[in-house]
Design a protein around this motif. Structure first.
Motif, mmCIF file in Angstrom:
data_model
loop_
_atom_site.group_PDB
_atom_site.id
_atom_site.type_symbol
_atom_site.label_atom_id
_atom_site.label_comp_id
_atom_site.label_asym_id
_atom_site.label_seq_id
_atom_site.Cartn_x
_atom_site.Cartn_y
_atom_site.Cartn_z
ATOM 1 N N HIS A 87 0.991 -1.083 0.077
ATOM 2 C CA HIS A 87 -0.023 0.026 0.070
ATOM 3 C C HIS A 87 0.726 1.247 -0.038
ATOM 4 O O HIS A 87 0.222 2.326 -0.287
ATOM 5 C CB HIS A 87 -0.933 -0.043 1.185
ATOM 6 C CG HIS A 87 -0.246 0.055 2.628
ATOM 7 N ND1 HIS A 87 0.608 -0.833 3.048
ATOM 8 C CD2 HIS A 87 -0.028 1.028 3.236
ATOM 9 C CE1 HIS A 87 1.094 -0.645 4.114
ATOM 10 N NE2 HIS A 87 0.550 0.746 4.439
ATOM 11 N N GLU A 140 -5.521 -9.557 4.904
ATOM 12 C CA GLU A 140 -5.141 -8.190 5.174
ATOM 13 C C GLU A 140 -4.117 -7.881 4.053
ATOM 14 O O GLU A 140 -2.931 -7.892 4.265
ATOM 15 C CB GLU A 140 -4.800 -7.582 6.499
ATOM 16 C CG GLU A 140 -5.871 -7.912 7.517
ATOM 17 C CD GLU A 140 -5.519 -7.352 8.571
ATOM 18 O OE1 GLU A 140 -4.337 -6.650 8.766
ATOM 19 O OE2 GLU A 140 -6.564 -7.158 9.711
ATOM 20 N N ILE A 168 -3.571 -5.747 -0.157
ATOM 21 C CA ILE A 168 -4.041 -4.798 -1.116
ATOM 22 C C ILE A 168 -3.885 -5.421 -2.519
ATOM 23 O O ILE A 168 -3.226 -6.034 -2.750
ATOM 24 C CB ILE A 168 -3.654 -3.459 -0.868
ATOM 25 C CG1 ILE A 168 -2.066 -3.309 -1.400
ATOM 26 C CG2 ILE A 168 -3.737 -2.785 0.496
ATOM 27 C CD1 ILE A 168 -1.629 -2.228 -1.834
ATOM 28 N N PRO A 198 -8.343 -2.488 -0.164
ATOM 29 C CA PRO A 198 -8.152 -3.749 0.674
ATOM 30 C C PRO A 198 -8.774 -4.960 0.326
ATOM 31 O O PRO A 198 -9.803 -4.762 -0.218
ATOM 32 C CB PRO A 198 -8.601 -3.116 2.131
ATOM 33 C CG PRO A 198 -9.588 -1.975 1.731
ATOM 34 C CD PRO A 198 -9.096 -1.635 0.542
ATOM 35 N N ARG A 214 -14.354 -3.370 6.115
ATOM 36 C CA ARG A 214 -13.314 -2.779 6.979
ATOM 37 C C ARG A 214 -13.932 -1.083 7.382
ATOM 38 O O ARG A 214 -13.900 -0.834 8.463
ATOM 39 C CB ARG A 214 -12.126 -2.297 6.430
ATOM 40 C CG ARG A 214 -11.196 -3.735 6.090
ATOM 41 C CD ARG A 214 -9.817 -3.527 5.372
ATOM 42 N NE ARG A 214 -9.148 -4.537 5.287
ATOM 43 C CZ ARG A 214 -7.927 -4.462 5.042
ATOM 44 N NH1 ARG A 214 -7.081 -3.502 4.810
ATOM 45 N NH2 ARG A 214 -7.116 -5.849 4.706
#
Length: 319
Positions: free
Chosen positions: A196, A222, A224, A234, A262
């Motif tokens: 990220h 978790e 991206i 995400p 999220r």
């Protein structure tokens, strides 16, 4: 049918034999050679047409030729008679042999036809089974394709080199690519190439390479993924190798955009730890923070201060 054919052949052969016998003994001798030749010709024709039933052929040929031979022997007084006798005798000896050979060839042909017919029946059955199997596989393929296209999860399959071989509509919508742009493209380079923060991911250690080269499955909750426009989102995904006869054929990636999940989790966490009116931490969050501080103080031998502020006549403000 067989008995009728044999009976008809016997009657016709006997009729020609009686005619030839009578003519040779009583008829005009100037047409003798023609009559004898005609009898031999008729017997030869019968050999070609009735050899499929050997008995019917014999009961026609012999009643024609044997009386003819006997009649020629009885009237034999010239070389022509002797010559015709030899000719008819030879025909009587050869034609049954020829008829037997034709019958054997005919029987072999019928056998081959029967075998070929059976093979055609078996082949037709095999073709029907193959067609049914193909239709079943096609129906399963269509059903699987419809399921993959109707799911909200993104689905991507890759070969052993990481090149995209299939992508469903949900994945295209999340990533912003067209199907033509993704097929044949290295998936790691376009959606999993960086963190990220923009730091590059090494391809050799990527989950795709691990699945395709070493057959290792993985699940990430978790992480991206990157869109075509350069933005990221995400994502949670599972990546599994695909095997064919114990050989790795590629891998399948199933993923979903976790942005909303999220956001909802963050909202729930805020609601459970803050007062909805003032926006300040509630009693549950306060007690949790106190427990954390007590544990930290004991572990690190540190001190903290708790300030208690009382507002006079705060009840009036609440009212």
């Amino acid at each position: 049918y067989r008995k009728i054919s044999i009976l008809q052949s016997l009657i016709h052969g006997a009729a020609w034999g009686v005619f030839a016998y009578s003519y040779i003994l009583l008829g005009d001798q100037s047409y003798l050679a023609f009559v004898v030749t005609a009898c031999i010709g008729i017997a030869a024709i019968a050999t070609a047409t009735t050899s499929h039933i050997l008995v019917a052929n014999l009961v026609f040929i012999l009643p024609v030729l044997l009386p003819t031979t006997i009649a020629l022997i009885l009237v034999a007084n010239t070389n022509i008679h002797y010559g015709l006798s030899v000719l008819v005798t030879t025909a009587a000896a050869l034609l049954p042999f020829i008829s037997s050979s034709i019958h054997k060839a005919y029987s072999r042909t019928l056998l081959l036809l029967s075998q070929n017919r059976q093979q055609l029946v078996n082949l037709s059955g095999s073709l029907n089974e193959l067609r049914n199997d193909y239709e079943s596989v096609q129906a399963s393929h269509d059903k699987m394709h419809n399921l993959l296209e109707s799911t909200t999860d993104g689905v991507i399959t890759v070969d052993t080199t990481g090149q995209c071989t299939y992508v469903n509509q949900a994945a295209l919508a999340m990533l912003g690519y067209s199907e033509a742009e993704m097929l044949g493209t290295n998936i790691h380079k376009i959606i999993l190439h960086a963190t990220h923060l923009g730091d590059p991911h090494d391809h050799s250690s990527s989950p795709i390479a691990q699945a395709c080269e070493h057959g290792r499955s993985c699940r990430r909750t978790e992480d991206i993924m990157w869109r075509k426009n350069g933005t990221s989102f995400p994502a949670g995904y599972s990546l599994s190798p695909v095997f064919t006869d114990s050989e790795i054929e590629g891998a399948v990636i199933v993923f979903r955009d976790e942005t909303n999940s999220r956001h909802i989790a963050s909202q729930l966490d805020y609601v459970t730890s803050h007062d909805t009116v003032t926006g300040l931490h509630n009693r549950q969050a306060f007690e949790r923070k106190i427990r954390e501080i007590l544990i930290e103080s004991e572990a690190e031998n540190t001190q903290h201060v708790l300030c208690y502020l009382d507002l006079d006549q705060f009840k009036l403000l609440n009212n």
